[in-house]
Structures are given as structure tokens and as C-alpha cells.
Enzyme design. Structure first.
Site, mmCIF file in Angstrom:
data_model
loop_
_atom_site.group_PDB
_atom_site.id
_atom_site.type_symbol
_atom_site.label_atom_id
_atom_site.label_comp_id
_atom_site.label_asym_id
_atom_site.label_seq_id
_atom_site.Cartn_x
_atom_site.Cartn_y
_atom_site.Cartn_z
ATOM 1 N N CYS A 233 0.855 -1.178 0.000
ATOM 2 C CA CYS A 233 0.000 0.000 0.000
ATOM 3 C C CYS A 233 0.890 1.226 0.000
ATOM 4 C CB CYS A 233 -0.970 -0.030 1.179
ATOM 5 S SG CYS A 233 -0.175 -0.102 2.789
ATOM 6 N N ARG A 238 -2.167 -0.801 5.501
ATOM 7 C CA ARG A 238 -3.365 -1.322 4.830
ATOM 8 C C ARG A 238 -3.051 -2.669 4.176
ATOM 9 N NH1 ARG A 238 -4.972 3.746 1.196
ATOM 10 N NH2 ARG A 238 -2.750 4.164 1.478
#
Lengths: 283, 98
Positions: A233, A238
Site C-alpha cells: 500500500c 493497509r
């Protein structure tokens, strides 16, 4: 790993609030969230100071991690339950950290802090005190951590999954939209990477979708289940969420998290970058 | 709140001319809602970002120019969707009642 071993419900946590072998840990992007109320008995890890080396740009090393958990009173025999805001992004990042250093008995609270709050469950201000332990960390398990050279070599060879939002993937944004956009590096994505935003794996309340829905999601996105997979990410939190889905919920053991992610890749000299909504080619 | 602009916390230190800011306040009746979550969905309805509201009910996003949807979740309330258009160099104010 499976959903039964890696994930617990809010009800389960409420039933184990007084279990001495269960250590509840809050990890938030907003590092002040804990101070505004937290699950009773929960301790806090600060991802900016506890989980990042303060000099080098890197994860804390094995000795630092062991010292941190010893000081916070987490033992090798404890069941660690992680939760946090932002749909568990940073809790998933901490989960990956615990696995990276060999602590196997770790779980995520499904839905994290948001689900807990939306359910109007109890949050308290009291900060617990825990006796120091002697936590022993293992050597890093690099089967779950990808580094930049491996990522460049994976272009067109392995599944690369960019889990950022479509606008970050395409290069229209450089950071999540709740953060200012000034950044030094280039925008775009790694050639051949598919875009499966982490959020597609979660319901609005932050809980994970069913295994069947998750398998279908990544299959539809073109993931070749016969190949190794690297998720990335912007700074690796994430993608920890997606790594958790693939490695822990779906049991895809050949899945790595590239924690250098776009802030590293997008600053490298000479590596290929694709702009726009299509994955692009390996050439 | 010190330095607050209407509807938002301080933007001190942020070059607003480069940003496409969407911000506002979530209220229930006259009261700000400090434990709501506001999601920013892009023009296709895809999730882009989410923030919890502040104790004063405020939220803010640094978006890109274009059409967006704000989806607000709060305890004991129905989900509320609000459309908003963001423009670079301006602040789009959206107040959400639940």
C-alpha cells in the site's frame, strides 16, 4: 491459520476481559485515540514510536520488539488480541509484527474499535498496569515480509496486489484522502499490480467479509492462486490488512507484506511505474 | 477551538491552495456527534478514506477535485449519504444530521 484462530468477536472479547492470559492491545493510526477511551484492561502500542525504529527507516528489530513487549507486560504464553481504528489497519500491522517475530497466539478483534463503538460497548479511561515480563522474540520470519528487490523481480511473475484506493493506484492521489497530499515521491503503481482496495475485504462496520466472498473478490481481481503473492500500500499498514485476509483467513501461506510499500517504491530511481487505472505490462 | 475555521479544526500548516478539502460537522439535533465515522466514497462508490469525528463532531478529508459521497455511520442511527463536489483551493463544507 483460519478465521477461527485468527479472529475474535466483540462478544468473545467482552467474555475475556478478566482473563489473565488474554492481553488486549490497541493500536491506532491516531495515536491519541486510546487516551479518549479504550477497552477495559487494554494496553496501547504507538505505531510511530513503538513499532518504528527511531533512527533508521525500518521496523524495530528483534531485540527492540522483545524489550517493548517485556516492558509492557506481554508474555510469550499470552493470547494477544489486537484492535484499533481505521478498520484495524494498524492493528493488522501490529498483528503482522507479532507473527514476524514468532508470537503465534495473536488474534484480531473483528471490526476493531469502530465496531466496538458502533455497538455502544464500554470504553474506559483507566490505564492498566502490568508486571514486566521477559518476552523472547524469534528471528524475523521473512516468509511474510517482502523487500524492494524481491518486489521488482516479482513484476509479471508473482501476484502483486495494490490495496490502496483506486485514485492512489491510478496516481490521482498520493496518500489516503484523510491526509494532506504533499509527498516527495512519484505517483502511480507497480506494473502488473492489480488494484484490490483493502476496503473491499471489509463490511461498512469494519468486520471482515466471509471467506467465500473474500476468495471470490481476489479471484475476480485476477489473482492466480498457484502463484506467490505480495501485497503493498503506501506505508505497509493497509497491506497488512490484506495480508491478514490472504495469509490468516484464507490460509494462503505464500503471501508477503511489502512494508516499504509505495513510499519506498515510488521514491526509487529507475524502477518502472504505471499511471492510470490499468495494471500495465512487465516490459 | 483555537484557530478553527467554520466547520473545521485548524488548517494551520496546510497549503490549502493545493488541497481539495471536504469538511463538516455531524450533529444529532443541536448536539455534535463525537463518536461517528465518516467515510469518503469516490465517484464509483468505492471507499477512499474514513475518519472518526472529533469530540466537536468535526471531520475533514483532503480529496481530489470531483464528485464524492460522504457516508456517515453512528451508534443508534441510520446510515446517511451526502453528495459533495470538491475543488482544488476551496473548502467544501458539508454538515450531516443523523
Amino acid at each position: 491459520m483460519s478465521r477461527e484462530t485468527a479472529l475474535v468477536t466483540a462478544d468473545w472479547v467482552e467474555q475475556h476481559l478478566d482473563d489473565p492470559k488474554v492481553v488486549i492491545v490497541e493500536v491506532d493510526e491516531d495515536t491519541t485515540a486510546y487516551d479518549k477511551g479504550h477497552i477495559r484492561g487494554a494496553i496501547k502500542l504507538d505505531w510511530t514510536t513503538d513499532l518504528q525504529d527511531q533512527v533508521r527507516r525500518d521496523a524495530v528489530n528483534k531485540d527492540q520488539f522483545a524489550a517493548l513487549l517485556s516492558e509492557r507486560g506481554v508474555g510469550n504464553e499470552d493470547t494477544v488480541v489486537l484492535y484499533g481504528g481505521n478498520n484495524n489497519w494498524f492493528a493488522a500491522y501490529a498483528y503482522w509484527y507479532f507473527k514476524l517475530y514468532g508470537h503465534q497466539d495473536v488474534k484480531l478483534l473483528d471490526g476493531g474499535r469502530k465496531k466496538w463503538e458502533l455497538d455502544s460497548r464500554e470504553l474506559v479511561d483507566e490505564v492498566p498496569t502490568r508486571e514486566q515480563t521477559t518476552f523472547t522474540a524469534q528471528d524475523q520470519d521473512t516468509d511474510i515480509r517482502a523487500f524492494r528487490d524481491e518486489v521488482v523481480e516479482a513484476i509479471g511473475v508473482k501476484n502483486l496486489i495494490d490495496v490502496r484506493s483506486p485514485d492512489e493506484y491510478a496516481g490521482r492521489l498520493l496518500a489516503p484522502a484523510h491526509l494532506p497530499q504533499e509527498q516527495a515521491q512519484r505517483a502511480g503503481h507497480i506494473p502488473t499490480a492489480g488494484n484490490v482496495p483493502w476496503s473491499k475485504a471489509a463490511n461498512d462496520d469494519g468486520t471482515f467479509k466471509s471467506d467465500e466472498e473474500l476468495k471470490e473478490l481476489y479471484t475476480q481481481a485476477g489473482v492466480d492462486w498457484g502463484k506467490d503473492t505480495i501485497a503493498y500500500c503506501r506505508i505497509g499498514e493497509r497491506s497488512s490488512h490484506t495480508w491478514f485476509v490472504l495469509h490468516e483467513l484464507l490460509g494462503e501461506q505464500s503471501t508477503k507484506n511489502y512494508d516499504g510499500s509505495w513510499t519506498e517504491y515510488g521514491s526509487l530511481i529507475g524502477v518502472p511505474i504505471v499511471l492510470g487505472d490499468e495494471p500495465g505490462t512487465a516490459s | 477551538m483555537c484557530g478553527a475555521t467554520t466547520g473545521g479544526v485548524s488548517l494551520e500548516g496546510v497549503d490549502v491552495t493545493k488541497e481539495s478539502v471536504i469538511q463538516g460537522v455531524v450533529t444529532r439535533g443541536e448536539q455534535p456527534v463525537g463518536n461517528a465515522y465518516v467515510r469518503l466514497l469516490d465517484r464509483t462508490g468505492e471507499f477512499t478514506a474514513e475518519v472518526p469525528t472529533s469530540v466537536t463532531g468535526q471531520f475533514r478529508f483532503f480529496a481530489a477535485p470531483g464528485e464524492w459521497t460522504l457516508r456517515t455511520l453512528a451508534p443508534r442511527a441510520d446510515v446517511v449519504d451526502r453528495r459533495v463536489v470538491a475543488q482544488q483551493g476551496s473548502i467544501a463544507e458539508v454538515n450531516v444530521s443523523i
